[in-house]
Motif scaffolding. Structure first.
Motif, PDB file in Angstrom:
ATOM      1  N   GLY A 211       0.785  -1.224   0.000  1.00  0.00           N
ATOM      2  CA  GLY A 211       0.000   0.000   0.000  1.00  0.00           C
ATOM      3  C   GLY A 211       0.816   1.272   0.000  1.00  0.00           C
ATOM      4  O   GLY A 211       0.240   2.360  -0.059  1.00  0.00           O
ATOM      5  N   ARG A 212       2.147   1.141   0.087  1.00  0.00           N
ATOM      6  CA  ARG A 212       3.011   2.326   0.051  1.00  0.00           C
ATOM      7  C   ARG A 212       3.973   2.216  -1.116  1.00  0.00           C
ATOM      8  O   ARG A 212       4.649   1.210  -1.279  1.00  0.00           O
ATOM      9  CB  ARG A 212       3.785   2.469   1.359  1.00  0.00           C
ATOM     10  N   GLU A 213       4.023   3.264  -1.902  1.00  0.00           N
ATOM     11  CA  GLU A 213       4.854   3.241  -3.095  1.00  0.00           C
ATOM     12  C   GLU A 213       6.337   3.364  -2.771  1.00  0.00           C
ATOM     13  O   GLU A 213       7.183   2.837  -3.488  1.00  0.00           O
ATOM     14  CB  GLU A 213       4.435   4.366  -4.042  1.00  0.00           C
ATOM     15  N   VAL A 214       6.657   4.054  -1.682  1.00  0.00           N
ATOM     16  CA  VAL A 214       8.051   4.352  -1.352  1.00  0.00           C
ATOM     17  C   VAL A 214       8.462   3.560  -0.117  1.00  0.00           C
ATOM     18  O   VAL A 214       7.735   3.515   0.872  1.00  0.00           O
ATOM     19  CB  VAL A 214       8.234   5.862  -1.088  1.00  0.00           C
ATOM     20  N   PRO A 215       9.641   2.897  -0.128  1.00  0.00           N
ATOM     21  CA  PRO A 215      10.133   2.205   1.079  1.00  0.00           C
ATOM     22  C   PRO A 215      10.295   3.186   2.241  1.00  0.00           C
ATOM     23  O   PRO A 215      10.557   4.372   2.042  1.00  0.00           O
ATOM     24  CB  PRO A 215      11.482   1.637   0.630  1.00  0.00           C
ATOM     25  N   GLN A 216      10.155   2.662   3.455  1.00  0.00           N
ATOM     26  CA  GLN A 216      10.223   3.471   4.659  1.00  0.00           C
ATOM     27  C   GLN A 216      11.490   3.142   5.453  1.00  0.00           C
ATOM     28  O   GLN A 216      11.813   1.969   5.648  1.00  0.00           O
ATOM     29  CB  GLN A 216       9.002   3.211   5.549  1.00  0.00           C
ATOM     30  N   ASP A 217      12.200   4.168   5.899  1.00  0.00           N
ATOM     31  CA  ASP A 217      13.362   3.975   6.770  1.00  0.00           C
ATOM     32  C   ASP A 217      12.887   4.095   8.219  1.00  0.00           C
ATOM     33  O   ASP A 217      12.333   5.134   8.607  1.00  0.00           O
ATOM     34  CB  ASP A 217      14.437   5.027   6.485  1.00  0.00           C
ATOM     35  N   VAL A 218      13.089   3.035   8.993  1.00  0.00           N
ATOM     36  CA  VAL A 218      12.493   2.985  10.327  1.00  0.00           C
ATOM     37  C   VAL A 218      13.510   2.556  11.376  1.00  0.00           C
ATOM     38  O   VAL A 218      14.510   1.913  11.071  1.00  0.00           O
ATOM     39  CB  VAL A 218      11.292   2.024  10.362  1.00  0.00           C
TER      40      VAL A 218
ATOM     41  N   GLU B 106      11.489   7.197  10.188  1.00  0.00           N
ATOM     42  CA  GLU B 106      12.353   8.313   9.793  1.00  0.00           C
ATOM     43  C   GLU B 106      11.779   9.042   8.584  1.00  0.00           C
ATOM     44  O   GLU B 106      12.004  10.243   8.396  1.00  0.00           O
ATOM     45  CB  GLU B 106      13.766   7.797   9.463  1.00  0.00           C
ATOM     46  N   SER B 107      11.049   8.309   7.744  1.00  0.00           N
ATOM     47  CA  SER B 107      10.539   8.900   6.513  1.00  0.00           C
ATOM     48  C   SER B 107       9.379   9.858   6.767  1.00  0.00           C
ATOM     49  O   SER B 107       9.203  10.841   6.045  1.00  0.00           O
ATOM     50  CB  SER B 107      10.090   7.798   5.544  1.00  0.00           C
ATOM     51  N   THR B 108       8.572   9.572   7.799  1.00  0.00           N
ATOM     52  CA  THR B 108       7.410  10.423   8.083  1.00  0.00           C
ATOM     53  C   THR B 108       7.570  11.252   9.345  1.00  0.00           C
ATOM     54  O   THR B 108       6.772  12.160   9.596  1.00  0.00           O
ATOM     55  CB  THR B 108       6.137   9.564   8.217  1.00  0.00           C
ATOM     56  N   GLY B 109       8.591  10.914  10.169  1.00  0.00           N
ATOM     57  CA  GLY B 109       8.827  11.670  11.393  1.00  0.00           C
ATOM     58  C   GLY B 109       7.815  11.404  12.485  1.00  0.00           C
ATOM     59  O   GLY B 109       7.409  12.333  13.203  1.00  0.00           O
ATOM     60  N   GLY B 110       7.402  10.147  12.622  1.00  0.00           N
ATOM     61  CA  GLY B 110       6.435   9.821  13.667  1.00  0.00           C
ATOM     62  C   GLY B 110       6.421   8.331  13.967  1.00  0.00           C
ATOM     63  O   GLY B 110       7.031   7.523  13.256  1.00  0.00           O
ATOM     64  N   PHE B 111       5.722   7.960  15.044  1.00  0.00           N
ATOM     65  CA  PHE B 111       5.571   6.556  15.397  1.00  0.00           C
ATOM     66  C   PHE B 111       4.540   5.899  14.491  1.00  0.00           C
ATOM     67  O   PHE B 111       3.554   6.524  14.088  1.00  0.00           O
ATOM     68  CB  PHE B 111       5.112   6.412  16.851  1.00  0.00           C
TER      69      PHE B 111
END
Length: 221
Positions: free
Chosen positions: A156-163, A182-187
């Motif tokens: 459901g997400r086009e871009v990988p997330q750095d977590v 890290e990608s969205t700046g939240g939990f």
């Protein structure tokens, strides 16, 4: 909302141990009361420890006891994971033995009076897909211990997330991981079975105020 996502949302609401009426749950999720009734029956059939009935409300049991053994939640998770993995991926004798052991456990798990027994080792739809996330569990556990950042691809997400992976949790056959994204700046809380790929990143992380598991729990409490 997909039915599997709605069932997961119901489980999240039941985790607080409180009593929730079908009417309140239906309003919260934007569905009919009849749909909530059907979803609760599905959760119970899938082995989720739901208590309650129509007209009274629903809650979830905090512990499960297997006489004469008292198992912690973690020990019960390990038992389920082992049975599910062998039953789904084993061959011949091993798979049959896993199913036989699952049936024996079903026979001694506590049940509500009048409730149909749930299947412990082999969950019904829509939780069969949870087994897809098993292969990612070692990587998540290792990353949490080492404080290793991960790059994850999520359905459901086009871009990988750095977590920053912080904590693994288990509820009703669904594994989740609390992360600082890290990608969205939240939990966020990711379902492990929705992870389609991951790889460790070079950088490790250290505790920073506002990004720790304790901060997530304080905000959620």
């Amino acid at each position: 909302m997909k039915r599997s996502d709605r069932l997961y949302a119901l489980m999240q609401r039941l985790k607080d141990g409180g009593l929730h009426t079908a009417e309140a749950l239906a309003q919260d999720l934007g569905v009919s009361v009849r749909t909530v009734y059907r979803d609760m029956e599905t959760l119970a059939a899938s082995g989720v420890p739901v208590e309650g009935e129509r007209g009274r409300g629903y809650s979830a049991r905090a512990t499960i006891t297997l006489p004469p053994l008292n198992l912690t939640e973690t020990e019960l998770e390990v038992l389920h994971l082992g049975l599910a993995a062998v039953g789904a991926g084993g061959s011949g004798e091993l798979s049959e033995a896993a199913r036989a052991l699952s049936a024996k456990i079903d026979a001694v798990l506590p049940e509500d009076a009048g409730a149909a027994p749930g299947k412990f080792g082999f969950a019904t739809y829509p939780f069969q897909e949870a087994a897809e996330g098993f292969r990612h569990m070692p990587a998540f556990r290792a990353a949490i211990r080492a404080r290793q950042k991960l790059r994850v691809s999520v359905q459901g997400r086009e871009v990988p997330q750095d977590v920053r992976p912080l904590h693994l949790d288990y509820w009703g056959r669904i594994w989740t991981c609390v992360v600082w994204n890290e990608s969205t700046g939240g939990f966020e809380t990711f379902r492990i079975d929705r992870i389609t790929g991951l790889r460790p990143l070079p950088g490790l992380f250290v505790d920073e105020p506002g990004k720790r598991l304790a901060d997530f729990r304080a905000a959620s409490g």
